[in-house]
Design an enzyme around this catalytic site. Structure first.
Site, PDB file in Angstrom:
ATOM      1  N   ARG A  16       0.816  -1.218   0.000  1.00  0.00           N
ATOM      2  CA  ARG A  16       0.000   0.000   0.000  1.00  0.00           C
ATOM      3  C   ARG A  16       0.855   1.276   0.000  1.00  0.00           C
ATOM      4  NH1 ARG A  16      -3.949  -0.617   4.813  1.00  0.00           N
ATOM      5  NH2 ARG A  16      -2.188  -1.739   5.696  1.00  0.00           N
ATOM      6  N   LYS A 110     -20.335   3.017  -6.869  1.00  0.00           N
ATOM      7  CA  LYS A 110     -19.653   1.731  -7.081  1.00  0.00           C
ATOM      8  C   LYS A 110     -19.418   1.471  -8.564  1.00  0.00           C
ATOM      9  CE  LYS A 110     -20.161  -0.279  -2.869  1.00  0.00           C
ATOM     10  NZ  LYS A 110     -19.434  -1.280  -2.137  1.00  0.00           N
ATOM     11  N   ILE A 431     -28.170   3.085  14.228  1.00  0.00           N
ATOM     12  CA  ILE A 431     -28.001   1.927  13.337  1.00  0.00           C
ATOM     13  C   ILE A 431     -27.046   0.880  13.904  1.00  0.00           C
ATOM     14  CG2 ILE A 431     -27.465   1.282  10.930  1.00  0.00           C
ATOM     15  CD1 ILE A 431     -29.987   3.044  11.335  1.00  0.00           C
ATOM     16  N   GLY A 432     -26.338   1.217  14.970  1.00  0.00           N
ATOM     17  CA  GLY A 432     -25.543   0.182  15.619  1.00  0.00           C
ATOM     18  C   GLY A 432     -24.210   0.640  16.149  1.00  0.00           C
ATOM     19  N   GLU A 484     -21.027  -1.528  19.128  1.00  0.00           N
ATOM     20  CA  GLU A 484     -20.106  -2.311  18.296  1.00  0.00           C
ATOM     21  C   GLU A 484     -18.616  -2.044  18.527  1.00  0.00           C
ATOM     22  OE1 GLU A 484     -21.304  -2.344  14.119  1.00  0.00           O
ATOM     23  OE2 GLU A 484     -23.423  -2.157  14.638  1.00  0.00           O
ATOM     24  N   ASP A 599     -28.146  -6.714   9.768  1.00  0.00           N
ATOM     25  CA  ASP A 599     -27.750  -5.734   8.746  1.00  0.00           C
ATOM     26  C   ASP A 599     -27.581  -6.374   7.377  1.00  0.00           C
ATOM     27  OD1 ASP A 599     -27.572  -3.381  10.284  1.00  0.00           O
ATOM     28  OD2 ASP A 599     -25.626  -3.987  11.085  1.00  0.00           O
ATOM     29  N   GLU A 605     -26.483  -3.350  -3.373  1.00  0.00           N
ATOM     30  CA  GLU A 605     -25.329  -3.238  -4.264  1.00  0.00           C
ATOM     31  C   GLU A 605     -24.919  -4.584  -4.856  1.00  0.00           C
ATOM     32  OE1 GLU A 605     -22.396  -1.819  -1.355  1.00  0.00           O
ATOM     33  OE2 GLU A 605     -21.351  -3.704  -1.717  1.00  0.00           O
ATOM     34  N   HIS A 694     -22.359  10.810   6.746  1.00  0.00           N
ATOM     35  CA  HIS A 694     -21.076  10.843   6.038  1.00  0.00           C
ATOM     36  C   HIS A 694     -20.364  12.179   6.195  1.00  0.00           C
ATOM     37  CE1 HIS A 694     -23.356   7.617   3.998  1.00  0.00           C
ATOM     38  NE2 HIS A 694     -22.205   7.002   4.186  1.00  0.00           N
ATOM     39  N   CYS A 726     -27.073   5.844   8.882  1.00  0.00           N
ATOM     40  CA  CYS A 726     -26.230   4.640   8.914  1.00  0.00           C
ATOM     41  C   CYS A 726     -25.491   4.634  10.249  1.00  0.00           C
ATOM     42  CB  CYS A 726     -25.265   4.670   7.723  1.00  0.00           C
ATOM     43  SG  CYS A 726     -24.401   3.104   7.430  1.00  0.00           S
TER      44      CYS A 726
HETATM   45  N1  GLN Z   1     -24.645  -1.839  12.202  1.00  0.00           N
HETATM   46  C1  GLN Z   1     -23.673  -1.301  11.311  1.00  0.00           C
HETATM   47  C2  GLN Z   1     -23.101  -0.003  11.877  1.00  0.00           C
HETATM   48  O1  GLN Z   1     -23.821   0.713  12.492  1.00  0.00           O
HETATM   49  C3  GLN Z   1     -24.230  -1.032   9.951  1.00  0.00           C
HETATM   50  C4  GLN Z   1     -23.189  -0.478   9.025  1.00  0.00           C
HETATM   51  C5  GLN Z   1     -23.605  -0.324   7.587  1.00  0.00           C
HETATM   52  O2  GLN Z   1     -24.770  -0.284   7.283  1.00  0.00           O
HETATM   53  N2  GLN Z   1     -22.670  -0.195   6.697  1.00  0.00           N
HETATM   54  O3  GLN Z   1     -21.967   0.321  11.694  1.00  0.00           O
HETATM   55 ZN    ZN Z   2     -25.755   1.666   6.436  1.00  0.00          ZN
END
Ligand code: GLN
Ligand code: ZN
Length: 751
Positions: A16, A110, A431-432, A484, A599, A605, A694, A726
């Site tokens: 890399r 993508k 989302i987690g 997480e 998830d 995609e 993002h 997300c």
């Molecule tokens: N549960 C995951 C998170 O919160 C979902 C990530 C994702 O959708 N790419 O990071």
């Molecule tokens: Zn997501």
């Protein structure tokens, strides 16, 4: 004539190097001169590696500092207004890729069905294209100076336009004539480089379901370019699927050859007769550029023989199926992999040897290759018979599945859930993931390197969970998550705990710009030894009286983000993963966890490029998702999350998945993506993202209120959840906390 060809070679560097050089440059630690030095060295190495392996047609202009679509924008002078004032070319290039103080970065998408992201050209009707051929010409000369005569890789003007967007809402194909002129000019310049030159024009757009309009551009495009310079041989190249409609037209243009993918696009076989009738050369992509398993050379030989029944041998070139950009560099850097697994793999460098071996065998200089051929046969056999990949218990379980779906219709389930779980309308959740701080990454690294003990690591993770729960309670979220912290990556984490997955030490693949991912190697039957998430989720739940949502990654996403074994169908691999997840869900619910999210970030995609293959993808994708949650009791609420949320064409498939709640990414598009749910009378619950994660920006209460109001125009509050787009792992705490506080404040005013 040359007998073999490589469509393109990875460019980020075996270790890399380019990534690190770029990052140092961006952070001001080195100059661009240093990056150029590294780049030059990497190019020379790529060329020499291919040459030493016996590759005959090696590419130039397959290198990029960031992305080949961005390079093409520079090549044709398609610079969006907000970057035009930047004088310095290097600064301008990276500003387009990454944004700068006076302009946001250009968007990415993508690259077909790969995990590589390209930068989307932004065009306008008044686009004044202007040729800048510096990179193309310089790279050719650089290789020539090293004694290597390259073919020049270019993205075709048709694919370039097809992948572009316009800022003024106009039809980008109206720019076709103008753009083609620039390419003609480029071809004239290229023609001066040598007596005879090969140009590979990549036209992968034709492996999708294209409209007749696009097909009608082929003739003018290839005729003009072929006529622009008589000493250029054009090889029109497609990959990732068949391109039969385009081939029919291409054979009637003055190109020299066609490059077709016979691995992912086996239907290209249907075009052979047509090609045979023409005078075209066929670069047959038979060495898989997308997966990492060793090529079965005898099978390749058979395939080539089938081809040569129709296309004369003199007109065949053996090729990789696509650029090797999509696989890691070399197995030479792997010393931790199990020997049998390592012996069954082939990364870019090894693929070069497969390519040249196949070409020597096919073109008949077999004597000194007997040994290599035997070696290949042995490896293939060894893996096939290895205990490592076969697990009879798993296979018999897969063969005897009695229960594919969970109990109860949605209407019955949701009534039970609402009564038992007691969450409000417009329930707030996330989302987690929560921020992956540098300290967290360090702790994980230290644990992996045995620098801290298992107990110390566990303590660290528990502390993080405790803080995360406290923060969420303080913010006032309704449904909490553990955050997480134990996961580096949502697929890798599970892969490391499941049987059947292996991990390379250095198997990096470019994802975008300087960013690389290291996809797991899914080599064998998948099974779960012990619970994977239970201890963390239970710990989180023990700290609060609110509901903690369990968090798993679904089978489709695990498959789409791994290098998957090829000896059994994907559907079967998905079934195996699903069974392991069903066990995990059962453990969670039996220990008091009431909501569980599975998830499927990569569900959308992963769709095939061609309509004709959709039904079979949807079948295994939906079946395996449903199987994963088949163990859930009626009152256990199953959530799922998907990132790329343009569901208009797949809404019925989403419905079929039958998740009680789906959280989706919609913030950037207001309520437009949600409308389809209303149109089809979707009855299950939906959590449309109310702010974009993002960006580091903290959304205001007002903004979120506006967003919620938009959502309420479409669906009733009883059916809606409120959450970010997300996971929050890439954000900082100081961004996350105020953002979520604002989200909760915004919701209160609607209750
Ligand atoms: N549960 C995951 C998170 O919160 C979902 C990530 C994702 O959708 N790419 O990071
Ligand atoms: Zn997501």
């Amino acid at each position: 004539m040359s007998k073999n060809l490589v469509v393109g070679y990875p460019r980020i560097g075996e270790h890399r190097e380019l990534k690190f050089a770029l990052e140092n440059f961006w952070s001001g630690k080195n100059s661009f001169k240093d990056v150029e030095e590294v780049a030059k060295h990497l190019r020379a190495k790529a060329w020499n590696t291919q040459k030493e392996a016996g590759v005959e047609l090696i590419s130039s202009n397959d290198f990029s500092y960031y992305d080949q679509m961005l390079d093409t924008m520079i090549l044709v002078g398609a610079i969006p207004d907000r970057f035009k004032s930047i004088q310095d070319k290097t600064e301008q290039y990276f500003a387009m890729a990454r944004g700068y103080e006076n302009g946001v970065a250009m968007a990415m998408r993508k690259w077909f069905n790969t995990n590589y992201h390209y930068i989307i050209p932004e065009l306008a009707q008044d686009e004044a294209f202007k040729l800048d051929n510096t990179k193309v010409i310089d790279e050719y000369k650089e290789a020539a100076a090293l004694g290597i005569k390259t073919k020049i890789n270019l993205i075709s003007p048709i694919t370039f336009l097809a992948l572009s967007m316009t800022t003024d809402g106009s039809d980008q194909f109206l720019l076709f004539d103008k753009l083609l002129k620039v390419y003609e000019e480029l071809f004239k310049e290229i023609s001066k480089l040598d007596d005879e030159i090969i140009v590979q024009l990549d036209d992968p757009i034709f492996t999708t379901d294209v409209e007749p309009k696009l097909l009608s551009l082929i003739k003018p495009c290839y005729e003009k370019l072929a006529n622009a310079a008589s000493n250029i041989k054009i090889i029109a190249t497609t990959y990732f699927e068949h391109s039969n409609e385009a081939t029919k037209v291409l054979v009637h243009t003055p190109i020299w050859g066609l490059g077709l993918d016979f691995v992912a696009g086996s239907k290209n076989i249907d075009s052979l007769a047509e090609i045979a009738k023409s005078d075209k050369v066929l670069a047959a992509g038979v060495i898989n550029g997308r997966n990492v398993w060793k090529n079965d050379i005898m099978k390749t030989k058979e395939l080539l023989e089938t081809l040569s029944v129709i296309i004369p041998k003199e007109r065949l070139i053996i090729s990789t199926s696509c650029s090797l950009l999509h696989v890691p560099y070399s197995l030479e850097n792997e010393n931790k992999l199990d020997n049998t697994i390592k012996d069954s793999l082939s990364f870019a460098k090894e693929k070069l040897n497969e390519l040249t071996l196949a070409s020597r065998i096919f073109f008949g200089s077999i004597e000194n290759d007997d040994e290599l051929l035997q070696e290949n046969k042995n490896s293939i056999e060894r893996l096939k018979n290895s205990k490592l990949i076969h697990n009879e218990a798993v296979q018999s379980r897969v063969g005897n599945i009695a229960k594919w779906v969970r109990d109860g219709e949605f209407s019955e389930r949701i009534a039970l859930q609402k009564a038992k779980l007691g969450y409000p309308d417009l329930a707030t959740t996330t989302i987690g993931s929560f921020p992956q701080t540098p300290e967290l990454r360090k702790a994980r690294r230290d644990y992996k390197n045995n620098e801290i003990s298992g107990e110390e690591y566990e303590e660290f993770i528990k502390n993080y969970i405790r803080e995360t729960i406290t923060i969420q309670e303080k913010i006032g979220l309704d449904v909490l998550v553990h955050g997480e912290p134990e996961r580096n990556d949502m697929v890798e984490y599970f892969g490391e705990l499941l049987n059947g997955f292996a991990f390379s030490s250095n198997g990096w693949v470019q994802s975008y710009g300087a960013r690389c991912v290291k996809p797991p190697l899914l080599y064998g039957d998948v099974s779960r030894e012990v619970p994977m998430t239970l201890q963390w989720i239970l710990y989180a739940q023990s700290l609060t009286s609110k509901i903690v949502k369990g968090m798993l990654t679904g089978p489709v996403t695990m498959i789409n983000w791994s290098f998957v074994r090829e000896d059994i169908p994907r559907s079967e691999v998905a079934t195996q993963i699903a069974l392991a997840l069903a066990d995990e869900i059962d453990d969670l619910q039996n220990n008091g966890i009431k909501m569980i999210q599975v998830d499927e970030a990569a569900f959308k995609e992963g769709y095939p490029l061609r309509h004709e293959n959709r039904a079979s993808y949807e079948k295994w994708a939906v079946d395996s998702f449903k199987l994963s949650v088949s163990s859930a009791h009626k009152e256990t609420q199953i959530h799922t999350h998907m990132c790329y949320s343009e569901f208009n064409d797949i809404i019925h498939t989403i419905e079929e998945m039958d998740a009680d709640v789906i959280t989706i990414e919609t913030a950037k598009s207001g309520n437009s993506l949600l409308k389809i749910f209303k149109e089809v009378g979707y009855t299950k619950e939906v959590g449309p993202g109310v702010y974009d994660i993002h960006s580091p920006r903290i959304p205001t209460v007002e903004e979120i209120k506006t967003q919620i109001a938009l959502l309420l125009e479409v669906l009733p509050k009883e059916q809606l959840w409120i959450n970010p787009d997300c996971g929050l792992k890439t954000r900082k705490w100081e961004e996350v906390i105020p953002s979520l506080e604002n989200m909760v404040k915004a919701v209160v005013s609607f209750r």
